[in-house]
Design a protein around this motif. Structure first.
Motif, PDB file in Angstrom:
ATOM      1  N   ALA A 225       0.803  -1.247  -0.093  1.00  0.00           N
ATOM      2  CA  ALA A 225       0.032   0.075   0.053  1.00  0.00           C
ATOM      3  C   ALA A 225       1.060   1.090  -0.054  1.00  0.00           C
ATOM      4  CB  ALA A 225      -0.923  -0.025   1.191  1.00  0.00           C
ATOM      5  N   PRO A 226       0.492   2.420  -0.400  1.00  0.00           N
ATOM      6  CA  PRO A 226       0.972   3.664  -0.495  1.00  0.00           C
ATOM      7  C   PRO A 226       1.099   3.990   1.142  1.00  0.00           C
ATOM      8  CG  PRO A 226      -0.440   3.736  -1.876  1.00  0.00           C
ATOM      9  CD  PRO A 226      -0.778   2.417  -1.286  1.00  0.00           C
ATOM     10  N   PRO A 227       1.637   4.884   1.413  1.00  0.00           N
ATOM     11  CA  PRO A 227       1.715   5.156   3.000  1.00  0.00           C
ATOM     12  C   PRO A 227       0.338   5.858   3.409  1.00  0.00           C
ATOM     13  CG  PRO A 227       3.802   6.216   1.871  1.00  0.00           C
ATOM     14  CD  PRO A 227       3.030   5.383   0.871  1.00  0.00           C
ATOM     15  N   LEU A 228       0.053   5.562   4.683  1.00  0.00           N
ATOM     16  CA  LEU A 228      -1.129   5.912   5.279  1.00  0.00           C
ATOM     17  C   LEU A 228      -2.422   5.510   4.531  1.00  0.00           C
ATOM     18  CD1 LEU A 228      -0.303   9.572   6.013  1.00  0.00           C
ATOM     19  CD2 LEU A 228       0.365   7.574   7.377  1.00  0.00           C
ATOM     20  N   SER A 229      -2.266   4.435   3.577  1.00  0.00           N
ATOM     21  CA  SER A 229      -3.458   3.845   2.817  1.00  0.00           C
ATOM     22  C   SER A 229      -4.350   3.293   3.902  1.00  0.00           C
ATOM     23  CB  SER A 229      -3.201   3.061   1.993  1.00  0.00           C
ATOM     24  OG  SER A 229      -2.445   3.403   0.775  1.00  0.00           O
ATOM     25  N   PRO A 237     -12.069  -5.163  -5.859  1.00  0.00           N
ATOM     26  CA  PRO A 237     -11.565  -5.225  -7.284  1.00  0.00           C
ATOM     27  C   PRO A 237     -10.170  -4.535  -7.683  1.00  0.00           C
ATOM     28  CG  PRO A 237     -13.306  -3.717  -7.521  1.00  0.00           C
ATOM     29  CD  PRO A 237     -13.279  -4.150  -6.070  1.00  0.00           C
ATOM     30  N   LEU A 238      -9.205  -5.278  -8.362  1.00  0.00           N
ATOM     31  CA  LEU A 238      -7.976  -4.732  -8.687  1.00  0.00           C
ATOM     32  C   LEU A 238      -8.060  -4.281 -10.173  1.00  0.00           C
ATOM     33  CD1 LEU A 238      -5.756  -7.454  -6.775  1.00  0.00           C
ATOM     34  CD2 LEU A 238      -5.809  -4.762  -6.082  1.00  0.00           C
ATOM     35  N   CYS A 239      -7.900  -2.898 -10.571  1.00  0.00           N
ATOM     36  CA  CYS A 239      -8.263  -2.511 -11.652  1.00  0.00           C
ATOM     37  C   CYS A 239      -6.839  -1.789 -12.450  1.00  0.00           C
ATOM     38  CB  CYS A 239      -9.216  -1.574 -11.719  1.00  0.00           C
ATOM     39  SG  CYS A 239     -10.926  -2.174 -11.064  1.00  0.00           S
ATOM     40  N   GLN A 240      -6.760  -2.309 -13.647  1.00  0.00           N
ATOM     41  CA  GLN A 240      -5.898  -1.703 -14.605  1.00  0.00           C
ATOM     42  C   GLN A 240      -6.375  -1.183 -16.063  1.00  0.00           C
ATOM     43  OE1 GLN A 240      -2.798  -4.944 -15.233  1.00  0.00           O
ATOM     44  NE2 GLN A 240      -1.410  -4.030 -13.900  1.00  0.00           N
ATOM     45  N   ASP A 241      -6.164  -0.113 -16.158  1.00  0.00           N
ATOM     46  CA  ASP A 241      -6.723   0.642 -17.344  1.00  0.00           C
ATOM     47  C   ASP A 241      -8.142   0.755 -17.415  1.00  0.00           C
ATOM     48  OD1 ASP A 241      -3.949   0.925 -18.270  1.00  0.00           O
ATOM     49  OD2 ASP A 241      -3.767  -0.834 -19.217  1.00  0.00           O
ATOM     50  N   SER A 275       4.150  -4.291 -11.129  1.00  0.00           N
ATOM     51  CA  SER A 275       2.803  -3.949 -11.629  1.00  0.00           C
ATOM     52  C   SER A 275       1.751  -3.153 -10.624  1.00  0.00           C
ATOM     53  CB  SER A 275       1.902  -5.157 -12.063  1.00  0.00           C
ATOM     54  OG  SER A 275       2.689  -6.067 -12.850  1.00  0.00           O
ATOM     55  N   ARG A 276       0.990  -2.490 -11.125  1.00  0.00           N
ATOM     56  CA  ARG A 276       0.283  -1.342 -10.258  1.00  0.00           C
ATOM     57  C   ARG A 276      -1.175  -1.491 -10.552  1.00  0.00           C
ATOM     58  NH1 ARG A 276       3.803   4.227  -9.690  1.00  0.00           N
ATOM     59  NH2 ARG A 276       5.388   3.407  -8.788  1.00  0.00           N
ATOM     60  N   PHE A 277      -1.979  -1.359  -9.578  1.00  0.00           N
ATOM     61  CA  PHE A 277      -3.682  -1.525  -9.511  1.00  0.00           C
ATOM     62  C   PHE A 277      -4.217  -0.345  -8.801  1.00  0.00           C
ATOM     63  CE2 PHE A 277      -1.584  -5.724  -9.543  1.00  0.00           C
ATOM     64  CZ  PHE A 277      -2.350  -6.433 -10.694  1.00  0.00           C
ATOM     65  N   GLN A 278      -5.260   0.100  -9.605  1.00  0.00           N
ATOM     66  CA  GLN A 278      -6.203   1.039  -8.895  1.00  0.00           C
ATOM     67  C   GLN A 278      -7.056   0.345  -8.088  1.00  0.00           C
ATOM     68  OE1 GLN A 278      -5.580   4.470  -9.565  1.00  0.00           O
ATOM     69  NE2 GLN A 278      -6.985   5.023  -8.004  1.00  0.00           N
ATOM     70  N   VAL A 279      -7.096   0.576  -6.733  1.00  0.00           N
ATOM     71  CA  VAL A 279      -8.123   0.187  -5.750  1.00  0.00           C
ATOM     72  C   VAL A 279      -8.586   1.161  -5.093  1.00  0.00           C
ATOM     73  CG1 VAL A 279      -8.586  -1.466  -4.091  1.00  0.00           C
ATOM     74  CG2 VAL A 279      -6.384  -1.848  -5.370  1.00  0.00           C
ATOM     75  N   GLY A 280      -9.857   1.603  -5.445  1.00  0.00           N
ATOM     76  CA  GLY A 280     -10.625   2.747  -4.743  1.00  0.00           C
ATOM     77  C   GLY A 280      -9.908   4.149  -5.172  1.00  0.00           C
ATOM     78  N   SER A 282      -6.556   4.599  -4.481  1.00  0.00           N
ATOM     79  CA  SER A 282      -5.209   4.408  -4.140  1.00  0.00           C
ATOM     80  C   SER A 282      -4.532   3.555  -5.187  1.00  0.00           C
ATOM     81  CB  SER A 282      -4.842   3.897  -2.696  1.00  0.00           C
ATOM     82  OG  SER A 282      -5.633   2.900  -2.505  1.00  0.00           O
ATOM     83  N   VAL A 283      -3.223   3.604  -5.394  1.00  0.00           N
ATOM     84  CA  VAL A 283      -2.590   2.463  -6.132  1.00  0.00           C
ATOM     85  C   VAL A 283      -1.797   1.544  -5.335  1.00  0.00           C
ATOM     86  CG1 VAL A 283      -0.931   2.312  -8.199  1.00  0.00           C
ATOM     87  CG2 VAL A 283      -2.523   4.571  -8.113  1.00  0.00           C
ATOM     88  N   TRP A 284      -1.788   0.363  -5.591  1.00  0.00           N
ATOM     89  CA  TRP A 284      -0.967  -0.695  -5.046  1.00  0.00           C
ATOM     90  C   TRP A 284      -0.140  -1.270  -5.781  1.00  0.00           C
ATOM     91  CZ3 TRP A 284      -2.595  -2.965  -0.009  1.00  0.00           C
ATOM     92  CH2 TRP A 284      -3.441  -2.040   1.027  1.00  0.00           C
TER      93      TRP A 284
END
Length: 293
Positions: A225-229, A237-241, A275-280, A282-284
């Motif tokens: 997670a990014p800091p303070l997530s 869901p884990l989303c890409q594009d 690899s990165r995913f948009q979740v809500g 934030s980016v994980w």
């Protein structure tokens, strides 16, 4: 003692314990027990030393998961634990191919599994059986004992800390990452639970073909997670594009990273570290395990 201090104490080698619920136990005896069980599971039972345990999967003939197993060896028996929710179907599957084999399955009633975190040799009650294993990604002992023989060695470990250890090692758990019908290579059981050098077993053709010729369509990944997530909900869901590429299966706080971690099962093309995913909001990011199991 707070969780972070307890985490540091266990990693420094202090002895600690936790009761592990929801696992069913079988005792396997008879002269043919090793040969027979080796033909039923994905890992190499023949290479198992006394007082040690290995992780394995038990499959259908089509290579689909029926349960995850820990198999320990004592001098005169093998001891199997699997998900209690699947105990009836596992009992049937374990016995299915018995013919003239000298093998007996017994399901002890009223026994408890205690995880002892310790790299040292320890003395346990005579009524208990204990096996070294890397369960939760740390060295220690799996101790099965009758309920009348309580074993509590060292510091008690809460479930939240067990989840932290498990996620840091990217280990799947039944009911979260592991479900009936999964292919074991798609849900994080390879390589810990699979031997590609052993002899034949039920479902091997599918597992071997996937390993040597094909590829898994999904992969289990560890996500940082990014800091303070905020903590993610299970199933997020884990989303890409703008397209869903997978889902969150487990979440825990990592005291090593001082941040949240998650496990997720994603499409193979999206599983590489980085690899990165948009979740809500934030980016994980996919990262390597923090420690090997």
């Amino acid at each position: 003692m707070n969780l972070e201090a307890l985490y540091d104490e266990i990693l420094s080698g202090k002895t600690a314990w936790a009761t592990i619920p929801d696992r069913a136990l079988w005792k396997v005896t008879g002269a043919d027990r090793v040969r027979y069980l080796n033909g039923q599971v994905t890992n190499d039972v023949a290479a198992l030393a006394p007082a040690s345990a290995i992780y394995a999967a038990i499959l259908t003939a089509k290579g689909k998961l029926l349960g995850d197993l820990w198999i320990g060896a004592s001098e005169d028996a093998l001891w199997i634990d699997g998900p209690a929710s699947e105990k009836e179907s596992l009992e049937t599957r374990l016995r299915r191919f018995l013919a003239a084999d000298d093998v007996e399955f017994e399901r002890p009633v009223g026994w408890t599994l205690t995880r002892i975190f310790s790299a040292s040799d320890l003395t346990f009650p005579r009524e208990a059986v204990a096996f070294r294993s890397p369960r939760f990604g740390l060295r220690g002992w799996d101790l099965w004992s009758p309920d009348t023989t309580a074993v509590q060695l060292g510091l008690p470990v809460p479930e939240a800390l067990l989840d932290s250890f498990r996620l840091e090692a990217r280990l799947p758990q039944w009911g979260a990452e592991l479900q009936p019908g999964d292919l074991p290579q798609e849900v994080g059981m390879d390589p810990l639970a699979i031997s590609y050098q052993k002899g034949c077993y039920v479902g091997q053709e599918v597992v071997s073909r996937l390993h040597h010729i094909g590829h898994a369509n999904r992969s289990l990944v560890l996500l940082a997670a990014p800091p303070l997530s905020e903590r993610l909900p299970i199933g997020a869901p884990l989303c890409q594009d703008g397209q869903e590429a997978g889902k969150i299966t487990s979440v825990a706080y990592s005291f090593a990273r001082k941040a949240e971690l998650a496990l997720g099962i994603v499409k193979r093309a999206s599983a590489a570290p980085g690899s990165r995913f948009q979740v809500g909001g934030s980016v994980w990011e996919v990262i390597e395990p923090l420690r090997a199991a």
